[in-house]
Design a protein around this motif. Sequence first.
Motif, PDB file in Angstrom:
ATOM      1  N   MET A   1       0.847  -1.186   0.000  1.00  0.00           N
ATOM      2  CA  MET A   1       0.000   0.000   0.000  1.00  0.00           C
ATOM      3  C   MET A   1       0.885   1.239   0.000  1.00  0.00           C
ATOM      4  SD  MET A   1      -2.931   0.773   2.862  1.00  0.00           S
ATOM      5  CE  MET A   1      -3.666  -0.831   2.538  1.00  0.00           C
ATOM      6  N   ARG A   3       1.187   5.586  -0.531  1.00  0.00           N
ATOM      7  CA  ARG A   3       0.386   6.804  -0.476  1.00  0.00           C
ATOM      8  C   ARG A   3       1.183   8.015  -0.946  1.00  0.00           C
ATOM      9  NH1 ARG A   3      -2.155   9.651   4.874  1.00  0.00           N
ATOM     10  NH2 ARG A   3      -2.634  11.617   3.842  1.00  0.00           N
ATOM     11  N   LEU A   8      -4.105   7.017  -2.596  1.00  0.00           N
ATOM     12  CA  LEU A   8      -3.598   5.770  -2.035  1.00  0.00           C
ATOM     13  C   LEU A   8      -3.664   4.687  -3.106  1.00  0.00           C
ATOM     14  CD1 LEU A   8      -2.699   4.597   0.796  1.00  0.00           C
ATOM     15  CD2 LEU A   8      -5.055   3.784   1.027  1.00  0.00           C
ATOM     16  N   VAL A  90      -7.237   4.952  -4.806  1.00  0.00           N
ATOM     17  CA  VAL A  90      -8.282   5.563  -3.978  1.00  0.00           C
ATOM     18  C   VAL A  90      -7.917   7.016  -3.715  1.00  0.00           C
ATOM     19  CG1 VAL A  90      -9.557   5.485  -1.803  1.00  0.00           C
ATOM     20  CG2 VAL A  90      -8.665   3.378  -2.808  1.00  0.00           C
ATOM     21  N   ARG A  91      -8.847   7.914  -3.980  1.00  0.00           N
ATOM     22  CA  ARG A  91      -8.609   9.326  -3.663  1.00  0.00           C
ATOM     23  C   ARG A  91      -9.219   9.630  -2.298  1.00  0.00           C
ATOM     24  NH1 ARG A  91      -8.940  14.656  -7.555  1.00  0.00           N
ATOM     25  NH2 ARG A  91      -7.637  15.909  -6.198  1.00  0.00           N
ATOM     26  N   GLN A  92      -8.476  10.387  -1.506  1.00  0.00           N
ATOM     27  CA  GLN A  92      -8.915  10.675  -0.142  1.00  0.00           C
ATOM     28  C   GLN A  92     -10.229  11.453  -0.125  1.00  0.00           C
ATOM     29  OE1 GLN A  92      -6.032  12.886   2.199  1.00  0.00           O
ATOM     30  NE2 GLN A  92      -6.502  11.581   3.938  1.00  0.00           N
ATOM     31  N   ARG A  93     -11.059  11.152   0.870  1.00  0.00           N
ATOM     32  CA  ARG A  93     -12.333  11.844   1.038  1.00  0.00           C
ATOM     33  C   ARG A  93     -12.393  12.434   2.435  1.00  0.00           C
ATOM     34  NH1 ARG A  93     -16.415   6.727   2.302  1.00  0.00           N
ATOM     35  NH2 ARG A  93     -15.022   5.789   3.820  1.00  0.00           N
ATOM     36  N   GLU A  94     -13.382  13.267   2.651  1.00  0.00           N
ATOM     37  CA  GLU A  94     -13.540  13.924   3.937  1.00  0.00           C
ATOM     38  C   GLU A  94     -14.972  13.760   4.386  1.00  0.00           C
ATOM     39  OE1 GLU A  94     -12.319  18.260   5.785  1.00  0.00           O
ATOM     40  OE2 GLU A  94     -12.539  17.998   3.649  1.00  0.00           O
ATOM     41  N   TYR A  95     -15.172  13.636   5.684  1.00  0.00           N
ATOM     42  CA  TYR A  95     -16.522  13.433   6.199  1.00  0.00           C
ATOM     43  C   TYR A  95     -17.306  14.740   6.199  1.00  0.00           C
ATOM     44  CZ  TYR A  95     -20.331  12.230   9.360  1.00  0.00           C
ATOM     45  OH  TYR A  95     -21.567  12.021   9.901  1.00  0.00           O
TER      46      TYR A  95
ATOM     47  N   VAL B 367      -3.232  16.029  10.780  1.00  0.00           N
ATOM     48  CA  VAL B 367      -2.256  15.198  10.082  1.00  0.00           C
ATOM     49  C   VAL B 367      -1.090  16.072   9.638  1.00  0.00           C
ATOM     50  CG1 VAL B 367      -1.963  13.590   8.155  1.00  0.00           C
ATOM     51  CG2 VAL B 367      -4.191  13.846   9.202  1.00  0.00           C
ATOM     52  N   LEU B 383      -8.674  16.893   8.703  1.00  0.00           N
ATOM     53  CA  LEU B 383      -9.689  16.161   7.965  1.00  0.00           C
ATOM     54  C   LEU B 383     -10.835  15.825   8.909  1.00  0.00           C
ATOM     55  CD1 LEU B 383      -7.311  13.630   6.204  1.00  0.00           C
ATOM     56  CD2 LEU B 383      -8.579  15.446   5.061  1.00  0.00           C
ATOM     57  N   ARG B 384     -12.050  16.160   8.506  1.00  0.00           N
ATOM     58  CA  ARG B 384     -13.185  15.780   9.335  1.00  0.00           C
ATOM     59  C   ARG B 384     -13.509  14.319   9.057  1.00  0.00           C
ATOM     60  NH1 ARG B 384     -18.851  18.992  10.582  1.00  0.00           N
ATOM     61  NH2 ARG B 384     -19.504  17.546  12.229  1.00  0.00           N
ATOM     62  N   VAL B 385     -13.757  13.552  10.125  1.00  0.00           N
ATOM     63  CA  VAL B 385     -14.030  12.118   9.996  1.00  0.00           C
ATOM     64  C   VAL B 385     -15.335  11.804  10.715  1.00  0.00           C
ATOM     65  CG1 VAL B 385     -11.602  11.467   9.701  1.00  0.00           C
ATOM     66  CG2 VAL B 385     -12.565  11.630  12.006  1.00  0.00           C
ATOM     67  N   PRO B 386     -15.916  10.607  10.506  1.00  0.00           N
ATOM     68  CA  PRO B 386     -17.213  10.297  11.126  1.00  0.00           C
ATOM     69  C   PRO B 386     -17.129  10.362  12.653  1.00  0.00           C
ATOM     70  CG  PRO B 386     -16.700   8.702   9.413  1.00  0.00           C
ATOM     71  CD  PRO B 386     -15.462   9.523   9.613  1.00  0.00           C
ATOM     72  N   VAL B 396      -7.894   8.333   9.594  1.00  0.00           N
ATOM     73  CA  VAL B 396      -7.171   8.454   8.328  1.00  0.00           C
ATOM     74  C   VAL B 396      -7.541   7.290   7.404  1.00  0.00           C
ATOM     75  CG1 VAL B 396      -4.902   8.477   7.224  1.00  0.00           C
ATOM     76  CG2 VAL B 396      -5.267   9.759   9.336  1.00  0.00           C
ATOM     77  N   TRP B 398     -10.329   5.748   7.314  1.00  0.00           N
ATOM     78  CA  TRP B 398     -11.679   6.015   6.786  1.00  0.00           C
ATOM     79  C   TRP B 398     -11.624   6.948   5.576  1.00  0.00           C
ATOM     80  CZ3 TRP B 398     -14.528  10.253   5.646  1.00  0.00           C
ATOM     81  CH2 TRP B 398     -15.866  10.019   5.293  1.00  0.00           C
ATOM     82  N   THR B 399     -10.706   7.929   5.611  1.00  0.00           N
ATOM     83  CA  THR B 399     -10.658   8.867   4.486  1.00  0.00           C
ATOM     84  C   THR B 399     -10.288   8.161   3.183  1.00  0.00           C
ATOM     85  OG1 THR B 399      -8.339   9.529   4.785  1.00  0.00           O
ATOM     86  CG2 THR B 399      -9.997  10.792   6.005  1.00  0.00           C
ATOM     87  N   PHE B 400      -9.725   6.951   3.295  1.00  0.00           N
ATOM     88  CA  PHE B 400      -9.437   6.165   2.085  1.00  0.00           C
ATOM     89  C   PHE B 400     -10.366   4.966   1.944  1.00  0.00           C
ATOM     90  CE2 PHE B 400      -5.235   8.239   2.720  1.00  0.00           C
ATOM     91  CZ  PHE B 400      -5.162   8.864   1.483  1.00  0.00           C
ATOM     92  N   GLY B 401     -11.435   4.936   2.748  1.00  0.00           N
ATOM     93  CA  GLY B 401     -12.404   3.848   2.636  1.00  0.00           C
ATOM     94  C   GLY B 401     -11.911   2.542   3.216  1.00  0.00           C
ATOM     95  N   LEU B 402     -10.959   2.593   4.171  1.00  0.00           N
ATOM     96  CA  LEU B 402     -10.390   1.374   4.756  1.00  0.00           C
ATOM     97  C   LEU B 402     -10.626   1.337   6.262  1.00  0.00           C
ATOM     98  CD1 LEU B 402      -6.901   1.375   2.964  1.00  0.00           C
ATOM     99  CD2 LEU B 402      -8.927   0.062   2.312  1.00  0.00           C
ATOM    100  N   TYR B 407      -5.318  -0.292   6.891  1.00  0.00           N
ATOM    101  CA  TYR B 407      -4.527   0.856   6.442  1.00  0.00           C
ATOM    102  C   TYR B 407      -3.087   0.779   6.934  1.00  0.00           C
ATOM    103  CZ  TYR B 407      -3.056   5.670   5.661  1.00  0.00           C
ATOM    104  OH  TYR B 407      -2.364   6.782   5.257  1.00  0.00           O
ATOM    105  N   HIS B 408      -2.173   0.363   6.043  1.00  0.00           N
ATOM    106  CA  HIS B 408      -0.759   0.301   6.397  1.00  0.00           C
ATOM    107  C   HIS B 408       0.104   0.699   5.222  1.00  0.00           C
ATOM    108  CE1 HIS B 408      -1.034  -1.416  10.396  1.00  0.00           C
ATOM    109  NE2 HIS B 408      -2.031  -2.159   9.953  1.00  0.00           N
TER     110      HIS B 408
END
Lengths: 105, 413
Positions: A1, A3, A8, A90-95, B367, B383-386, B396, B398-402, B407-408
């Motif tokens: 993985m 980044r 990512l 994967v492109r980073q997203r924000e909540y 970050v 970054l805002r997260v849930p 972090v 979560w921001t990539f859907g993992l 996430y490593h």
Amino acid sequence: MYRQGDVLMIPVEKEQVPACAPVPRDRRGRMILARGEATGHAHVVGGPGLALVADLDDPERMFIDVPTHGRVTHEEHGPISLPAGHYRVVRQREYVPGAFRPVAD
Amino acid sequence: MRLTHAQEAMAAAIEDQWLAAAVQTGPAGRKEAEAGVRAAYRLAGLPEPERIYWLGSPRAGALAASLLRAPTPGSPVAALDAGPVSPAAGAASDAAAGSGPAASVAGPEWVAGVHAELRRQGWAPGESGGAAVRRQVRTEPWAAARKAALAALGADGWAQLSAAAGRRSWGLVMDLIAGRLRLRLGEDITADLGDAAPAVRMPVLDAIYGQHDGTWLATFEAADRLCPDAGLMTRLTGLAEVARHSGWWWAFERVAVLTERPGLLERDNVGRLHRGEGAAMQFPDGYGLWAWRGMPIPPGLAAELPHLTLDRIRSEKNAEIRRVVLEHFGYERYLREAGARRLGTDETGTLWWLDLPGDEPLVMVEVVNSTPEPDGTSRVYWLRVPPETRTAREGVAWTFGLTAEEYHPLIQT
């Protein structure tokens, strides 16, 4: 993985790659993983025989096929070497309450 | 046919030119645009328009189009023609903020402005421009070109070319600019014009998008380059000329209504309309769209942005507006001043938690950018997260859907 900033690259098995079509190259012939519209900066991938492809059913889902080795570059981030294999991009997203949105890197 | 990489790059270069035209600001090229309009009529087999009116924004253009679309006596639009001064909803606030009542024309001041502008250009109230000819001028040539392009390139070639020359444009121009403008225009007209609103809103749906039409013209221009003998652009040259030189426009049998491009257009790095200290899209007649990272904001709020306080942010009831004011105030400053709790730090960053009364908590990861800036410092970003996030790593990831376990990154730059 691997980044690079807001992008990512996650290794996947070949079988996990769906039916895909090549992602068109940009006007400079580059393969672009993600681009900043205001800065013009871009995450660019390249390498011998390397292919950037997108899910036929969801062109936003991209994959990289790296036969030998590849390299990801960006104007503001250090370059990254990609070993042979398949990767999901994967492109980073924000909540955002009730939704989410891409990050403006 | 199957496109080579070089052909795809050519298509992308053409799309870039049309993207540039779509976000082009500054005065329209009136001479070129008018020549384009006349060519479009001729190519559609129609007589050229007798008169071309120029207006300062799509809002003014929509009103002009509704006035020229044969208003029948007694219709709500006819009331805007020369009716008594009976301000519609929204007009009262305009008059309060503006400089005096609007002559003998009903509605807010900008309505009077459009009347005056049309009169100056030779319009007499009640004059009709005839029926709309958008179908002949735009829709039919487009459909014919599409059919011809499919025949020339084959379904696969056409799909490949559409992806190479049109994929980015749709998202960037239609979704993030033209679509926002259309939506906001409809809302503003409704708020401003009361009973006359539906008649003025209709032309918004009938507009020819001018500079924003490049989103589809790009694909045809690229196709034309690949198959120069198929005549794919032949019937589109007039439309393309208008698109290179002006904003939205309307086509009627006897007249055309053209509008200026915005004088200012500001977007963020992913292409969303975005500006804190003024309209993100502003037209020369004063019509503007305020937006923060693509989210439309009321102009009144904009005036408050430079003077925000913790109490003002806390008291905001609308969640989307609260997000805008929070971002403008700065998450870091807000977390610090409002007394956020630090939930923990790991190798990915630091997780912060803040209760928002009556809302879900604000949870953010702080970050540090992996690549140092040229001066050796490292940029910190947020970054805002849930709200259910418990560790920075989880956030972090979560921001990539993992998940945190998945996430490593081996290397990050």
